[in-house]
Structures are given as structure tokens and as C-alpha cells.
Design a protein around this motif. Structure first.
Motif, PDB file in Angstrom:
ATOM      1  N   PHE A  94       4.839  13.970   0.676  1.00 30.50           N
ATOM      2  CA  PHE A  94       5.329  12.772   1.307  1.00 30.50           C
ATOM      3  C   PHE A  94       4.814  11.471   0.647  1.00 30.50           C
ATOM      4  O   PHE A  94       3.624  11.421   0.457  1.00 30.50           O
ATOM      5  CB  PHE A  94       5.233  12.869   2.647  1.00 30.50           C
ATOM      6  CG  PHE A  94       6.042  13.738   3.763  1.00 30.50           C
ATOM      7  CD1 PHE A  94       5.239  14.809   4.019  1.00 30.50           C
ATOM      8  CD2 PHE A  94       7.322  13.554   3.966  1.00 30.50           C
ATOM      9  CE1 PHE A  94       5.711  15.761   4.906  1.00 30.50           C
ATOM     10  CE2 PHE A  94       7.923  14.572   4.607  1.00 30.50           C
ATOM     11  CZ  PHE A  94       7.044  15.661   4.988  1.00 30.50           C
ATOM     12  N   TYR A 148       0.751  11.852   0.449  1.00 31.84           N
ATOM     13  CA  TYR A 148       0.161  13.006   1.553  1.00 31.84           C
ATOM     14  C   TYR A 148       1.020  14.376   1.108  1.00 31.84           C
ATOM     15  O   TYR A 148       2.050  14.509   0.950  1.00 31.84           O
ATOM     16  CB  TYR A 148       0.614  12.670   3.024  1.00 31.84           C
ATOM     17  CG  TYR A 148      -0.313  11.382   3.529  1.00 31.84           C
ATOM     18  CD1 TYR A 148       0.424  10.381   3.525  1.00 31.84           C
ATOM     19  CD2 TYR A 148      -1.487  11.908   4.292  1.00 31.84           C
ATOM     20  CE1 TYR A 148      -0.340   9.265   4.095  1.00 31.84           C
ATOM     21  CE2 TYR A 148      -2.141  10.646   4.775  1.00 31.84           C
ATOM     22  CZ  TYR A 148      -1.563   9.355   4.766  1.00 31.84           C
ATOM     23  OH  TYR A 148      -2.107   8.453   5.298  1.00 31.84           O
ATOM     24  N   TYR A 169       0.834  -1.124  -0.113  1.00 30.22           N
ATOM     25  CA  TYR A 169       0.101  -0.071  -0.023  1.00 30.22           C
ATOM     26  C   TYR A 169       0.962   0.980   0.044  1.00 30.22           C
ATOM     27  O   TYR A 169       1.657   1.333   0.904  1.00 30.22           O
ATOM     28  CB  TYR A 169      -0.780  -0.203   1.333  1.00 30.22           C
ATOM     29  CG  TYR A 169      -1.743   1.252   1.438  1.00 30.22           C
ATOM     30  CD1 TYR A 169      -1.546   2.200   2.647  1.00 30.22           C
ATOM     31  CD2 TYR A 169      -2.730   1.769   0.410  1.00 30.22           C
ATOM     32  CE1 TYR A 169      -2.372   3.378   2.594  1.00 30.22           C
ATOM     33  CE2 TYR A 169      -3.411   2.727   0.647  1.00 30.22           C
ATOM     34  CZ  TYR A 169      -3.089   3.703   1.816  1.00 30.22           C
ATOM     35  OH  TYR A 169      -3.974   4.600   1.905  1.00 30.22           O
ATOM     36  N   LEU A 190      -4.286  13.010   2.895  1.00 30.35           N
ATOM     37  CA  LEU A 190      -4.058  12.022   1.728  1.00 30.35           C
ATOM     38  C   LEU A 190      -4.706  12.785   0.572  1.00 30.35           C
ATOM     39  O   LEU A 190      -5.558  13.308   0.399  1.00 30.35           O
ATOM     40  CB  LEU A 190      -4.918  10.934   2.163  1.00 30.35           C
ATOM     41  CG  LEU A 190      -4.875   9.888   1.041  1.00 30.35           C
ATOM     42  CD1 LEU A 190      -3.457   9.114   1.158  1.00 30.35           C
ATOM     43  CD2 LEU A 190      -5.887   8.681   1.483  1.00 30.35           C
ATOM     44  N   ARG A 238      -2.540   0.608  -4.575  1.00 26.44           N
ATOM     45  CA  ARG A 238      -2.367  -0.541  -3.799  1.00 26.44           C
ATOM     46  C   ARG A 238      -1.663  -1.669  -4.971  1.00 26.44           C
ATOM     47  O   ARG A 238      -1.599  -1.479  -6.191  1.00 26.44           O
ATOM     48  CB  ARG A 238      -3.521  -1.310  -3.415  1.00 26.44           C
ATOM     49  CG  ARG A 238      -4.266  -0.753  -2.185  1.00 26.44           C
ATOM     50  CD  ARG A 238      -5.538  -1.229  -1.763  1.00 26.44           C
ATOM     51  NE  ARG A 238      -5.734  -0.579  -0.551  1.00 26.44           N
ATOM     52  CZ  ARG A 238      -6.513   0.544  -0.141  1.00 26.44           C
ATOM     53  NH1 ARG A 238      -6.525   1.490  -1.389  1.00 26.44           N
ATOM     54  NH2 ARG A 238      -6.716   1.088   0.908  1.00 26.44           N
ATOM     55  N   ASP A 288      -3.588   7.382  -3.379  1.00 28.94           N
ATOM     56  CA  ASP A 288      -3.093   6.380  -2.894  1.00 28.94           C
ATOM     57  C   ASP A 288      -3.355   5.179  -3.941  1.00 28.94           C
ATOM     58  O   ASP A 288      -4.057   5.121  -4.874  1.00 28.94           O
ATOM     59  CB  ASP A 288      -3.420   5.585  -1.524  1.00 28.94           C
ATOM     60  CG  ASP A 288      -5.112   5.339  -1.441  1.00 28.94           C
ATOM     61  OD1 ASP A 288      -5.619   5.154  -0.654  1.00 28.94           O
ATOM     62  OD2 ASP A 288      -5.449   5.383  -2.445  1.00 28.94           O
ATOM     63  N   PHE A 332       7.591   6.804   5.697  1.00 25.46           N
ATOM     64  CA  PHE A 332       7.696   8.077   5.094  1.00 25.46           C
ATOM     65  C   PHE A 332       8.910   8.154   4.246  1.00 25.46           C
ATOM     66  O   PHE A 332       9.867   8.015   5.141  1.00 25.46           O
ATOM     67  CB  PHE A 332       7.116   9.044   5.991  1.00 25.46           C
ATOM     68  CG  PHE A 332       5.608   9.137   6.236  1.00 25.46           C
ATOM     69  CD1 PHE A 332       5.033   8.202   7.100  1.00 25.46           C
ATOM     70  CD2 PHE A 332       4.640   9.937   5.326  1.00 25.46           C
ATOM     71  CE1 PHE A 332       3.608   8.223   7.429  1.00 25.46           C
ATOM     72  CE2 PHE A 332       3.525   9.731   5.714  1.00 25.46           C
ATOM     73  CZ  PHE A 332       3.012   8.974   6.534  1.00 25.46           C
ATOM     74  N   GLY A 333       8.915   8.646   3.118  1.00 20.78           N
ATOM     75  CA  GLY A 333       9.954   9.404   2.783  1.00 20.78           C
ATOM     76  C   GLY A 333      10.266  10.720   3.403  1.00 20.78           C
ATOM     77  O   GLY A 333       9.480  11.120   4.333  1.00 20.78           O
ATOM     78  N   LEU A 339       3.027   3.033   8.406  1.00 18.51           N
ATOM     79  CA  LEU A 339       3.461   3.631   7.190  1.00 18.51           C
ATOM     80  C   LEU A 339       5.199   4.035   7.479  1.00 18.51           C
ATOM     81  O   LEU A 339       5.409   4.684   8.379  1.00 18.51           O
ATOM     82  CB  LEU A 339       2.901   4.688   6.897  1.00 18.51           C
ATOM     83  CG  LEU A 339       1.400   4.454   6.545  1.00 18.51           C
ATOM     84  CD1 LEU A 339       0.641   5.892   6.139  1.00 18.51           C
ATOM     85  CD2 LEU A 339       1.277   3.630   5.395  1.00 18.51           C
ATOM     86  N   GLN A 382       1.232  18.154   2.637  1.00 14.96           N
ATOM     87  CA  GLN A 382       1.358  18.699   3.765  1.00 14.96           C
ATOM     88  C   GLN A 382       1.686  20.303   3.809  1.00 14.96           C
ATOM     89  O   GLN A 382       2.709  20.458   3.259  1.00 14.96           O
ATOM     90  CB  GLN A 382       2.378  18.182   5.049  1.00 14.96           C
ATOM     91  CG  GLN A 382       2.107  18.713   6.432  1.00 14.96           C
ATOM     92  CD  GLN A 382       3.069  18.075   7.208  1.00 14.96           C
ATOM     93  OE1 GLN A 382       4.208  17.389   6.974  1.00 14.96           O
ATOM     94  NE2 GLN A 382       2.700  17.945   8.681  1.00 14.96           N
ATOM     95  N   ARG A 385      -1.751  19.529   8.836  1.00 16.62           N
ATOM     96  CA  ARG A 385      -1.748  17.755   8.986  1.00 16.62           C
ATOM     97  C   ARG A 385      -1.534  17.396   7.664  1.00 16.62           C
ATOM     98  O   ARG A 385      -1.830  17.764   6.756  1.00 16.62           O
ATOM     99  CB  ARG A 385      -3.057  17.450   9.630  1.00 16.62           C
ATOM    100  CG  ARG A 385      -4.348  17.459   8.384  1.00 16.62           C
ATOM    101  CD  ARG A 385      -5.400  17.135   9.265  1.00 16.62           C
ATOM    102  NE  ARG A 385      -6.068  17.769  10.131  1.00 16.62           N
ATOM    103  CZ  ARG A 385      -7.108  17.704  11.120  1.00 16.62           C
ATOM    104  NH1 ARG A 385      -7.668  16.422  10.938  1.00 16.62           N
ATOM    105  NH2 ARG A 385      -7.695  18.587  11.724  1.00 16.62           N
ATOM    106  N   PRO A 386      -0.699  16.308   7.554  1.00 19.53           N
ATOM    107  CA  PRO A 386      -0.738  15.513   6.306  1.00 19.53           C
ATOM    108  C   PRO A 386      -2.140  15.113   5.848  1.00 19.53           C
ATOM    109  O   PRO A 386      -2.891  14.513   6.580  1.00 19.53           O
ATOM    110  CB  PRO A 386       0.220  14.363   6.633  1.00 19.53           C
ATOM    111  CG  PRO A 386       0.831  14.767   7.896  1.00 19.53           C
ATOM    112  CD  PRO A 386       0.075  15.409   8.531  1.00 19.53           C
TER     113      PRO A 386
END
Lengths: 113, 112
Positions: A89, A36, A32, A46, A51, A49, A103-104, A101, A38, A43-44
Motif C-alpha cells: 500500500f 506499507y 509525507y 512500514l 518526505r 518512506d 491509502f491507495g 494517511l 501487508q 498488520r501493515p
């Protein structure tokens, strides 16, 4: 250990141009991959996304592609607008029941009007 | 507002003090995550709850950190004997049976 690399760290484009952000992940069990957005002090959120059973997904000006063999995925934003300016991100779920998750390090996108 | 909420939004404390943060997830979300984000970095996973059970803790989480989720609803994150290195944004996220995690606005902690 699990790792997600993200490039570039900063990206400046002219309004109307396209922007591409690339990420690679290390955990072959990841299935998954969310992106995101930001804004400063917020807040981040979404934005899209994907799959692992899908190679590409599109939502209006935003698209994400996934190459499981190469373990990399990319975010594409077309017809950029000044309000797209933010830090983006990528993340990958870690295999297992938690779906935590990884994150990068983020890409600061600046869209110049 | 039916999103994830966190309280307080900002906390300034002196080194050595204890602090506690609260997270209220989206109603009926049984999964709850805590992350920590420092300036210029992506969020880092701290701990995970499924209902009231804490199922995973990161190696980042020292013994000074403890989290609870009584009754599987809101969660608290406590940091004892705070250090300057604890200064960060503490983010909470929740999800249902799907993978999608929704983040709260975060609590910004500054340790002087």
C-alpha cells in the motif's frame, strides 16, 4: 476530496526481476509518503518512506521516487524474492496537524520462484 | 513486545450488540489513530488523538462510533448497535512527533 490512486492492482514477476508500483495523490499539501507491506492476516508494516524535500530514497533492494510536480511517487523493488510476495500500500499524509494517511487500494505482488 | 497491541484480535457479534476494542500504543507515542480496513482495500482513517484530545473524526464515523483515550495512554473504540456493514478489520496506529505510523495487528470484527 483527498485521494490516492495506485497501480497496478496485481503484479506477477519472476524471482530476480524488478517490480514497480506507482501512486498518484491529489492533495498538494501532502508532504509525507510511506509504503506499507501487508501479508495475509497481518498488520501493515512500514518498509520505506519519503518526505517531500527528497526526490529519491533507497534502502537495500527497495527504493522510492517522488515527483512533486506531477504528484506521483513509485516503489521499486529489485532482485525480487518469494518472500516479497504480499500486498503493498502507498499512502500520502493529508495537510494539517493530524498527519492522517490516505491509502491507495493496494497492489498484490506475487513473486514466482 | 514493545509494538502497538490491540485486543481482542477477533470479535464475532450479533447485529444490534455493542462492542468495544482496545489499543495500546507504543510507549510515549502521543499520537494515536484508528483506521478501518475492508477486504481488498487500504486502511481508511476514522479518528485521531493527540494525547487525550480527540482532534479529528472522519465523516465515515457515524454517531454509533465513539472513541476515547483517557490519560493519553490506551484508547478504546466502541461501536453501538452494530450492523453487518461494520464488519471489517479495525486497525490502530501510533506515532511520536515524527510522521511514521506504526500499526497494531488489528481487531477483526464480524457482525452476524
Amino acid at each position: 476530496g483527498e485521494n490516492v490512486e495506485q497501480h497496478p492492482s496485481t503484479l506477477s514477476v519472476q524471482e530476480g526481476d524488478s517490480a514497480v508500483i506507482k501512486c498518484t495523490y491529489s492533495d498538494s499539501a501532502s508532504n509525507y509518503f510511506p509504503w506499507y507491506k501487508q501479508e495475509l492476516g497481518k498488520r501493515p508494516q512500514l518498509i520505506i518512506d519519503i518526505r517531500s524535500n527528497v526526490g529519491e530514497k533507497k534502502d537495500q533492494r527497495i527504493a522510492v521516487t517522488l515527483n512533486k510536480t506531477a504528484k506521483h511517487f513509485s516503489l521499486h523493488i529489485t532482485e525480487t524474492q518469494p518472500e516479497d510476495s504480499a500486498v503493498y500500500f502507498c499512502a500520502a499524509s493529508v495537510g494539517g496537524a493530524t498527519n492522517k494517511l490516505i491509502f491507495g487500494t493496494g497492489t498484490l505482488l506475487a513473486v514466482q520462484p | 513486545d514493545t509494538g502497538v497491541s490491540q485486543d481482542p484480535r477477533h470479535k464475532i457479534t450479533k447485529r444490534g450488540q455493542n462492542v468495544t476494542f482496545r489499543c495500546d500504543p507504543i510507549s510515549e507515542h502521543n499520537r494515536l489513530y484508528w483506521y478501518r480496513q475492508t477486504l481488498g482495500q487500504g486502511p481508511e482513517f476514522l479518528t485521531y488523538f493527540q494525547n487525550e484530545a480527540q482532534l479529528e473524526k472522519s465523516r465515515l464515523l457515524s454517531d454509533r462510533f465513539s472513541a476515547e483515550r483517557p490519560k493519553g495512554s490506551f484508547s478504546t473504540l466502541e461501536i453501538q448497535r452494530t450492523e453487518q456493514g461494520d464488519s471489517a478489520m479495525y486497525l490502530c496506529a501510533s506515532s511520536s512527533r515524527s510522521d511514521t505510523q506504526y500499526f497494531g495487528p488489528g481487531t477483526r470484527l464480524t457482525v452476524l
